[in-house]
Motif scaffolding. Structure first.
Motif: not given
Length: 91
Positions: A10-19, A32-34, A75-80
């Motif tokens: 889930l982390g890999l998929i969500a992180g990659a899509i959010a990035k 870092s994506t995971m 993940a988008v919130i985390a990037i922000y």
């Protein structure tokens, strides 16, 4: 053990899509994506539970389509938030 594997997937998929969704370059590799995706799953799961039930519980999104959407939003919130943190530490 299966929960850990599900969180990693889930982390890999969500992180990659959010990035891919978030504008700009975030850098970082697969680890870092995971981590970003796993943090996003916790943020999204917690916010979703708060909105749905009105109680603050630290939960994670599940490995499902709705769970993936919640994890991507988190993940988008985390990037922000990470971008805000990096800017304030440079100043």
């Amino acid at each position: 053990m299966m929960n850990i594997i599900a969180w990693i997937i889930l982390g890999l998929i969500a992180g990659a899509i959010a990035k891919a969704i978030y504008p700009g370059s975030q850098g970082g590799g697969m680890l870092s994506t995971m981590i970003l995706g796993i943090v996003g799953a916790f943020i999204g799961g917690t916010l979703f539970t708060l909105i749905r039930t009105g109680t603050l519980q630290f939960t994670t999104a599940t490995l499902s389509i709705p769970g993936l959407i919640v994890a991507i939003i988190g993940a988008v919130i985390a990037i922000y938030l990470w971008g805000l943190f990096q800017r304030s530490s440079r100043a």
